[in-house]
Design a protein around this motif. Structure first.
Motif, mmCIF file in Angstrom:
data_model
loop_
_atom_site.group_PDB
_atom_site.id
_atom_site.type_symbol
_atom_site.label_atom_id
_atom_site.label_comp_id
_atom_site.label_asym_id
_atom_site.label_seq_id
_atom_site.Cartn_x
_atom_site.Cartn_y
_atom_site.Cartn_z
ATOM 1 N N GLY A 65 0.801 -1.219 0.000
ATOM 2 C CA GLY A 65 0.000 0.000 0.000
ATOM 3 C C GLY A 65 0.831 1.266 0.000
ATOM 4 O O GLY A 65 0.289 2.373 0.018
ATOM 5 N N ASP A 66 2.164 1.125 -0.022
ATOM 6 C CA ASP A 66 3.065 2.282 -0.041
ATOM 7 C C ASP A 66 3.927 2.282 -1.307
ATOM 8 O O ASP A 66 5.037 2.779 -1.315
ATOM 9 N N SER A 67 3.400 1.686 -2.372
ATOM 10 C CA SER A 67 4.082 1.560 -3.670
ATOM 11 C C SER A 67 5.223 0.558 -3.650
ATOM 12 O O SER A 67 6.060 0.566 -4.546
ATOM 13 N N THR A 68 5.292 -0.306 -2.640
ATOM 14 C CA THR A 68 6.290 -1.366 -2.635
ATOM 15 C C THR A 68 5.574 -2.709 -2.557
ATOM 16 O O THR A 68 4.425 -2.800 -2.120
ATOM 17 N N SER A 69 6.277 -3.749 -2.991
ATOM 18 C CA SER A 69 5.712 -5.091 -2.960
ATOM 19 C C SER A 69 6.835 -6.104 -2.808
ATOM 20 O O SER A 69 8.012 -5.771 -2.961
ATOM 21 N N ALA A 70 6.464 -7.329 -2.518
ATOM 22 C CA ALA A 70 7.422 -8.426 -2.386
ATOM 23 C C ALA A 70 6.701 -9.732 -2.657
ATOM 24 O O ALA A 70 5.486 -9.838 -2.484
ATOM 25 N N THR A 71 7.460 -10.727 -3.087
ATOM 26 C CA THR A 71 6.929 -12.071 -3.259
ATOM 27 C C THR A 71 7.743 -13.004 -2.375
ATOM 28 O O THR A 71 8.970 -12.945 -2.375
ATOM 29 N N THR A 72 7.027 -13.848 -1.615
ATOM 30 C CA THR A 72 7.704 -14.796 -0.725
ATOM 31 C C THR A 72 7.175 -16.204 -0.990
ATOM 32 O O THR A 72 6.064 -16.379 -1.479
ATOM 33 N N SER A 73 7.995 -17.180 -0.641
ATOM 34 C CA SER A 73 7.555 -18.572 -0.756
ATOM 35 C C SER A 73 7.052 -19.085 0.585
ATOM 36 O O SER A 73 6.571 -20.207 0.674
ATOM 37 N N THR A 74 7.137 -18.269 1.595
ATOM 38 C CA THR A 74 6.678 -18.642 2.926
ATOM 39 C C THR A 74 5.568 -17.689 3.368
ATOM 40 O O THR A 74 5.601 -16.507 3.018
ATOM 41 N N PRO A 75 4.597 -18.187 4.156
ATOM 42 C CA PRO A 75 3.543 -17.302 4.627
ATOM 43 C C PRO A 75 3.966 -16.448 5.817
ATOM 44 O O PRO A 75 3.277 -15.520 6.188
ATOM 45 N N GLY A 76 5.129 -16.769 6.423
ATOM 46 C CA GLY A 76 5.530 -16.084 7.646
ATOM 47 C C GLY A 76 4.783 -16.683 8.822
ATOM 48 O O GLY A 76 4.176 -17.748 8.718
ATOM 49 N N GLY A 77 4.839 -15.997 9.949
ATOM 50 C CA GLY A 77 4.159 -16.500 11.134
ATOM 51 C C GLY A 77 4.313 -15.542 12.291
ATOM 52 O O GLY A 77 5.041 -14.542 12.204
ATOM 53 N N PRO A 78 3.634 -15.834 13.393
ATOM 54 C CA PRO A 78 3.689 -14.945 14.558
ATOM 55 C C PRO A 78 5.065 -15.005 15.221
ATOM 56 O O PRO A 78 5.796 -15.988 15.082
ATOM 57 N N VAL A 79 5.408 -13.928 15.930
ATOM 58 C CA VAL A 79 6.616 -13.898 16.745
ATOM 59 C C VAL A 79 6.207 -13.651 18.190
ATOM 60 O O VAL A 79 5.133 -13.128 18.464
ATOM 61 N N ASP A 80 7.062 -14.054 19.096
ATOM 62 C CA ASP A 80 6.772 -13.874 20.517
ATOM 63 C C ASP A 80 6.775 -12.399 20.889
ATOM 64 O O ASP A 80 7.520 -11.604 20.304
ATOM 65 N N GLY A 81 5.983 -12.035 21.866
ATOM 66 C CA GLY A 81 5.945 -10.665 22.354
ATOM 67 C C GLY A 81 5.117 -9.764 21.460
ATOM 68 O O GLY A 81 4.283 -10.213 20.685
#
Length: 163
Positions: A65-81
Motif C-alpha cells: 500500500g506504499d508503492s512497494t511489494s514483495a513475493t515470498t515462498s513462505t507465509p511467515g508466522g507470529p513472533v513472541d511478544g
C-alpha cells in the motif's frame, strides 16, 4: 485434464492476513505481517468424471500500500511478544506514517485425480486475492534527559496527565 481455467473457478479460500501488533506498526521499524493459508480439497464432476482437486499455497505476493511489494515462498508466522521491530521473512518497514491498505495474492498449485486414478499436476497456479488489510503506521519520538522527575518535575514526561 483439468486446466488452470477450471482450477481458477474452484472456491479456493483466500489466505487471512495477520499483523503484529494488530493493524499497526512504527515508521522505519519492521512490522510483522503474515498469511494464514491452508491446503484445500475439492470434489466435483467434470466431463462425466469425478474429480478430486487438491490446492496448496505455494507463494505470496504482498502489496504493502506504499508503492512497494514483495513475493515470498513462505507465509511467515507470529513472533513472541509485541513484535515491534522484529525482522521476519515477511515483515515490512514503512518509511512514512499514515494508513496503508495492504493486499495479498496467494498462488495455489493444484493436483487432481480423475475417477480415483493417480494424482497429476495442474499446469499453472490459481491466484486468490485476500481481503484488504489496513495498516496504521505511527511515529515515535525519543528524548534524552539528564534528570528524573523528582529533580525536575516540569521535565519531559513528568507532567501530570490531562483530560
Amino acid at each position: 485434464m483439468i486446466t488452470i481455467e477450471e482450477f481458477q473457478k474452484q472456491p479456493v479460500l483466500a489466505a487471512a492476513v495477520v499483523s503484529q501488533p494488530l493493524n499497526f506498526g512504527l515508521r522505519n521499524a519492521h512490522s510483522n505481517i503474515y498469511a494464514k493459508a491452508v491446503e484445500q480439497n475439492f470434489t466435483f464432476e467434470f466431463q462425466d468424471a469425478m474429480i478430486v482437486l487438491k490446492a496448496r499455497p505455494v507463494s505470496y505476493e504482498w502489496s504493502y500500500g506504499d508503492s512497494t511489494s514483495a513475493t515470498t515462498s513462505t507465509p511467515g508466522g507470529p513472533v513472541d511478544g509485541v513484535a515491534f521491530n522484529t525482522q521476519t521473512s515477511t515483515s515490512h518497514q514503512y518509511v512514512q506514517t499514515g494508513d496503508f491498505t495492504l493486499t495479498l495474492t496467494t498462488f495455489f498449485a493444484g493436483d487432481y485425480s480423475v475417477d480415483g486414478g493417480p494424482f497429476q499436476p495442474v499446469a499453472g497456479e490459481a491466484s486468490v486475492i485476500s481481503e484488504p488489510h489496513l495498516m496504521s503506521i505511527w511515529r515515535t519520538k525519543g528524548h534524552n534527559v539528564s534528570e528524573n522527575c523528582i529533580e525536575n518535575p516540569t521535565g519531559i514526561g513528568c507532567e501530570a496527565p490531562t483530560r
